[in-house]
Design a protein around this motif. Structure first.
Motif, PDB file in Angstrom:
ATOM      1  N   GLU A  15       0.839  -1.206   0.000  1.00 59.98           N
ATOM      2  CA  GLU A  15       0.000   0.000   0.000  1.00 59.98           C
ATOM      3  C   GLU A  15       0.873   1.255   0.000  1.00 59.98           C
ATOM      4  O   GLU A  15       0.581   2.225  -0.708  1.00 59.98           O
ATOM      5  N   HIS A  16       1.940   1.243   0.760  1.00 65.54           N
ATOM      6  CA  HIS A  16       2.879   2.373   0.788  1.00 65.54           C
ATOM      7  C   HIS A  16       3.469   2.603  -0.607  1.00 65.54           C
ATOM      8  O   HIS A  16       3.558   3.738  -1.076  1.00 65.54           O
ATOM      9  N   TRP A  17       3.888   1.520  -1.263  1.00 67.86           N
ATOM     10  CA  TRP A  17       4.457   1.647  -2.610  1.00 67.86           C
ATOM     11  C   TRP A  17       3.443   2.235  -3.578  1.00 67.86           C
ATOM     12  O   TRP A  17       3.779   3.096  -4.396  1.00 67.86           O
ATOM     13  N   ILE A  18       2.200   1.777  -3.492  1.00 65.78           N
ATOM     14  CA  ILE A  18       1.147   2.278  -4.384  1.00 65.78           C
ATOM     15  C   ILE A  18       0.948   3.773  -4.174  1.00 65.78           C
ATOM     16  O   ILE A  18       0.899   4.545  -5.139  1.00 65.78           O
ATOM     17  N   GLU A  19       0.838   4.193  -2.924  1.00 66.51           N
ATOM     18  CA  GLU A  19       0.650   5.616  -2.622  1.00 66.51           C
ATOM     19  C   GLU A  19       1.841   6.436  -3.108  1.00 66.51           C
ATOM     20  O   GLU A  19       1.668   7.525  -3.670  1.00 66.51           O
ATOM     21  N   HIS A  20       3.031   5.929  -2.888  1.00 68.01           N
ATOM     22  CA  HIS A  20       4.242   6.607  -3.348  1.00 68.01           C
ATOM     23  C   HIS A  20       4.230   6.751  -4.870  1.00 68.01           C
ATOM     24  O   HIS A  20       4.513   7.824  -5.410  1.00 68.01           O
ATOM     25  N   ASN A  21       3.878   5.667  -5.542  1.00 65.97           N
ATOM     26  CA  ASN A  21       3.806   5.705  -7.002  1.00 65.97           C
ATOM     27  C   ASN A  21       2.758   6.696  -7.487  1.00 65.97           C
ATOM     28  O   ASN A  21       2.972   7.389  -8.488  1.00 65.97           O
ATOM     29  N   GLU A  22       1.615   6.779  -6.800  1.00 63.82           N
ATOM     30  CA  GLU A  22       0.564   7.713  -7.199  1.00 63.82           C
ATOM     31  C   GLU A  22       1.076   9.150  -7.195  1.00 63.82           C
ATOM     32  O   GLU A  22       0.750   9.936  -8.086  1.00 63.82           O
ATOM     33  N   SER A  23       1.885   9.490  -6.203  1.00 62.37           N
ATOM     34  CA  SER A  23       2.430  10.854  -6.164  1.00 62.37           C
ATOM     35  C   SER A  23       3.362  11.095  -7.351  1.00 62.37           C
ATOM     36  O   SER A  23       3.387  12.187  -7.917  1.00 62.37           O
ATOM     37  N   HIS A  24       4.119  10.072  -7.742  1.00 63.54           N
ATOM     38  CA  HIS A  24       4.990  10.208  -8.909  1.00 63.54           C
ATOM     39  C   HIS A  24       4.167  10.345 -10.195  1.00 63.54           C
ATOM     40  O   HIS A  24       4.511  11.157 -11.057  1.00 63.54           O
ATOM     41  N   GLN A  26       1.226  11.620 -10.597  1.00 73.18           N
ATOM     42  CA  GLN A  26       0.687  12.980 -10.643  1.00 73.18           C
ATOM     43  C   GLN A  26       1.769  13.980 -11.053  1.00 73.18           C
ATOM     44  O   GLN A  26       1.553  14.833 -11.917  1.00 73.18           O
ATOM     45  N   SER A  27       2.934  13.876 -10.432  1.00 70.81           N
ATOM     46  CA  SER A  27       4.041  14.780 -10.735  1.00 70.81           C
ATOM     47  C   SER A  27       4.488  14.634 -12.189  1.00 70.81           C
ATOM     48  O   SER A  27       4.704  15.634 -12.881  1.00 70.81           O
ATOM     49  N   PHE A  28       4.618  13.401 -12.668  1.00 69.43           N
ATOM     50  CA  PHE A  28       5.031  13.165 -14.055  1.00 69.43           C
ATOM     51  C   PHE A  28       4.049  13.801 -15.027  1.00 69.43           C
ATOM     52  O   PHE A  28       4.450  14.425 -16.009  1.00 69.43           O
ATOM     53  N   ARG A  29       2.771  13.646 -14.759  1.00 71.23           N
ATOM     54  CA  ARG A  29       1.761  14.202 -15.669  1.00 71.23           C
ATOM     55  C   ARG A  29       1.796  15.729 -15.669  1.00 71.23           C
ATOM     56  O   ARG A  29       1.652  16.348 -16.717  1.00 71.23           O
ATOM     57  N   GLU A  30       2.011  16.314 -14.514  1.00 68.80           N
ATOM     58  CA  GLU A  30       2.130  17.780 -14.439  1.00 68.80           C
ATOM     59  C   GLU A  30       3.341  18.260 -15.232  1.00 68.80           C
ATOM     60  O   GLU A  30       3.257  19.229 -15.989  1.00 68.80           O
ATOM     61  N   TRP A  31       4.474  17.594 -15.061  1.00 69.98           N
ATOM     62  CA  TRP A  31       5.689  17.991 -15.761  1.00 69.98           C
ATOM     63  C   TRP A  31       5.599  17.705 -17.255  1.00 69.98           C
ATOM     64  O   TRP A  31       6.139  18.463 -18.078  1.00 69.98           O
ATOM     65  N   SER A  44       7.823  15.148 -23.390  1.00 69.32           N
ATOM     66  CA  SER A  44       6.491  15.101 -22.807  1.00 69.32           C
ATOM     67  C   SER A  44       5.859  13.729 -23.010  1.00 69.32           C
ATOM     68  O   SER A  44       5.309  13.133 -22.075  1.00 69.32           O
ATOM     69  N   ASN A  45       5.939  13.217 -24.222  1.00 68.58           N
ATOM     70  CA  ASN A  45       5.371  11.898 -24.521  1.00 68.58           C
ATOM     71  C   ASN A  45       6.051  10.800 -23.704  1.00 68.58           C
ATOM     72  O   ASN A  45       5.382   9.884 -23.208  1.00 68.58           O
ATOM     73  N   ASP A  46       7.368  10.886 -23.574  1.00 63.57           N
ATOM     74  CA  ASP A  46       8.099   9.876 -22.805  1.00 63.57           C
ATOM     75  C   ASP A  46       7.759   9.942 -21.319  1.00 63.57           C
ATOM     76  O   ASP A  46       7.625   8.906 -20.655  1.00 63.57           O
ATOM     77  N   ILE A  47       7.593  11.141 -20.800  1.00 59.08           N
ATOM     78  CA  ILE A  47       7.221  11.302 -19.389  1.00 59.08           C
ATOM     79  C   ILE A  47       5.821  10.732 -19.159  1.00 59.08           C
ATOM     80  O   ILE A  47       5.576  10.036 -18.161  1.00 59.08           O
ATOM     81  N   LEU A  48       4.911  10.996 -20.087  1.00 54.58           N
ATOM     82  CA  LEU A  48       3.564  10.430 -19.976  1.00 54.58           C
ATOM     83  C   LEU A  48       3.598   8.911 -20.049  1.00 54.58           C
ATOM     84  O   LEU A  48       2.871   8.228 -19.321  1.00 54.58           O
ATOM     85  N   ALA A  50       6.049   7.050 -19.059  1.00 55.69           N
ATOM     86  CA  ALA A  50       6.567   6.614 -17.759  1.00 55.69           C
ATOM     87  C   ALA A  50       5.435   6.601 -16.723  1.00 55.69           C
ATOM     88  O   ALA A  50       5.324   5.654 -15.937  1.00 55.69           O
ATOM     89  N   ALA A  51       4.600   7.632 -16.735  1.00 55.94           N
ATOM     90  CA  ALA A  51       3.454   7.681 -15.816  1.00 55.94           C
ATOM     91  C   ALA A  51       2.532   6.492 -16.053  1.00 55.94           C
ATOM     92  O   ALA A  51       2.051   5.864 -15.095  1.00 55.94           O
ATOM     93  N   ASN A  52       2.302   6.174 -17.316  1.00 52.88           N
ATOM     94  CA  ASN A  52       1.443   5.033 -17.650  1.00 52.88           C
ATOM     95  C   ASN A  52       2.043   3.717 -17.157  1.00 52.88           C
ATOM     96  O   ASN A  52       1.325   2.833 -16.688  1.00 52.88           O
ATOM     97  N   LYS A  53       3.361   3.590 -17.263  1.00 52.07           N
ATOM     98  CA  LYS A  53       4.026   2.367 -16.807  1.00 52.07           C
ATOM     99  C   LYS A  53       3.926   2.227 -15.284  1.00 52.07           C
ATOM    100  O   LYS A  53       3.739   1.121 -14.766  1.00 52.07           O
ATOM    101  N   ILE A  54       4.040   3.339 -14.584  1.00 54.92           N
ATOM    102  CA  ILE A  54       3.911   3.296 -13.128  1.00 54.92           C
ATOM    103  C   ILE A  54       2.477   2.926 -12.755  1.00 54.92           C
ATOM    104  O   ILE A  54       2.246   2.153 -11.817  1.00 54.92           O
ATOM    105  N   GLU A  55       1.520   3.458 -13.504  1.00 54.96           N
ATOM    106  CA  GLU A  55       0.122   3.104 -13.283  1.00 54.96           C
ATOM    107  C   GLU A  55      -0.079   1.591 -13.487  1.00 54.96           C
ATOM    108  O   GLU A  55      -0.782   0.936 -12.722  1.00 54.96           O
TER     109      GLU A  55
END
Length: 72
Positions: A15-24, A26-31, A44-48, A50-55
Protein backbone atom coordinates in the motif's frame (compact mmCIF):
# COMPACT_ATOMS: atom_id res chain seq x y z
CA UNK A 1 16.01 -8.05 14.88
CA UNK A 2 14.30 -8.90 11.62
CA UNK A 3 10.59 -8.30 11.27
CA UNK A 4 8.70 -11.44 10.34
CA UNK A 5 6.93 -11.11 7.01
CA UNK A 6 3.19 -11.73 7.14
CA UNK A 7 0.10 -10.77 5.17
CA UNK A 8 -0.56 -7.65 7.20
CA UNK A 9 2.89 -6.06 7.02
CA UNK A 10 3.42 -7.05 3.38
CA UNK A 11 0.02 -5.57 2.55
CA UNK A 12 1.00 -2.35 4.35
CA UNK A 13 4.28 -2.19 2.46
CA UNK A 14 2.54 -2.70 -0.90
CA UNK A 15 0.00 0.00 0.00
CA UNK A 16 2.88 2.37 0.79
CA UNK A 17 4.46 1.65 -2.61
CA UNK A 18 1.15 2.28 -4.38
CA UNK A 19 0.65 5.62 -2.62
CA UNK A 20 4.24 6.61 -3.35
CA UNK A 21 3.81 5.71 -7.00
CA UNK A 22 0.56 7.71 -7.20
CA UNK A 23 2.43 10.85 -6.16
CA UNK A 24 4.99 10.21 -8.91
CA UNK A 25 2.27 9.64 -11.50
CA UNK A 26 0.69 12.98 -10.64
CA UNK A 27 4.04 14.78 -10.74
CA UNK A 28 5.03 13.17 -14.05
CA UNK A 29 1.76 14.20 -15.67
CA UNK A 30 2.13 17.78 -14.44
CA UNK A 31 5.69 17.99 -15.76
CA UNK A 32 4.69 16.38 -19.05
CA UNK A 33 2.13 19.16 -19.53
CA UNK A 34 4.76 21.80 -18.78
CA UNK A 35 7.23 20.16 -21.14
CA UNK A 36 4.61 19.98 -23.90
CA UNK A 37 3.69 23.64 -23.39
CA UNK A 38 7.35 24.62 -23.76
CA UNK A 39 7.76 22.60 -26.95
CA UNK A 40 9.46 19.50 -25.60
CA UNK A 41 7.01 17.16 -27.30
CA UNK A 42 9.15 14.02 -27.36
CA UNK A 43 10.12 14.44 -23.71
CA UNK A 44 6.49 15.10 -22.81
CA UNK A 45 5.37 11.90 -24.52
CA UNK A 46 8.10 9.88 -22.80
CA UNK A 47 7.22 11.30 -19.39
CA UNK A 48 3.56 10.43 -19.98
CA UNK A 49 4.58 6.91 -20.99
CA UNK A 50 6.57 6.61 -17.76
CA UNK A 51 3.45 7.68 -15.82
CA UNK A 52 1.44 5.03 -17.65
CA UNK A 53 4.03 2.37 -16.81
CA UNK A 54 3.91 3.30 -13.13
CA UNK A 55 0.12 3.10 -13.28
CA UNK A 56 0.51 -0.38 -14.77
CA UNK A 57 2.91 -1.30 -11.97
CA UNK A 58 0.29 -0.21 -9.44
CA UNK A 59 -2.22 -2.57 -11.04
CA UNK A 60 0.21 -5.41 -10.45
CA UNK A 61 0.86 -4.26 -6.89
CA UNK A 62 -2.88 -4.15 -6.20
CA UNK A 63 -3.21 -7.66 -7.62
CA UNK A 64 -0.39 -8.83 -5.37
CA UNK A 65 -2.02 -7.20 -2.35
CA UNK A 66 -5.39 -8.79 -3.11
CA UNK A 67 -3.72 -12.17 -3.56
CA UNK A 68 -2.27 -12.04 -0.05
CA UNK A 69 -5.70 -12.66 1.39
CA UNK A 70 -6.75 -15.39 -1.04
CA UNK A 71 -4.06 -17.88 -0.10
CA UNK A 72 -5.04 -21.38 0.97
Amino acid sequence: MTEELNNKNLSSLIEHWIEHNESHIQSFREWAQKAKKDGFLDASNDILEAANKIEEANKHLNKAKEGLFHLH
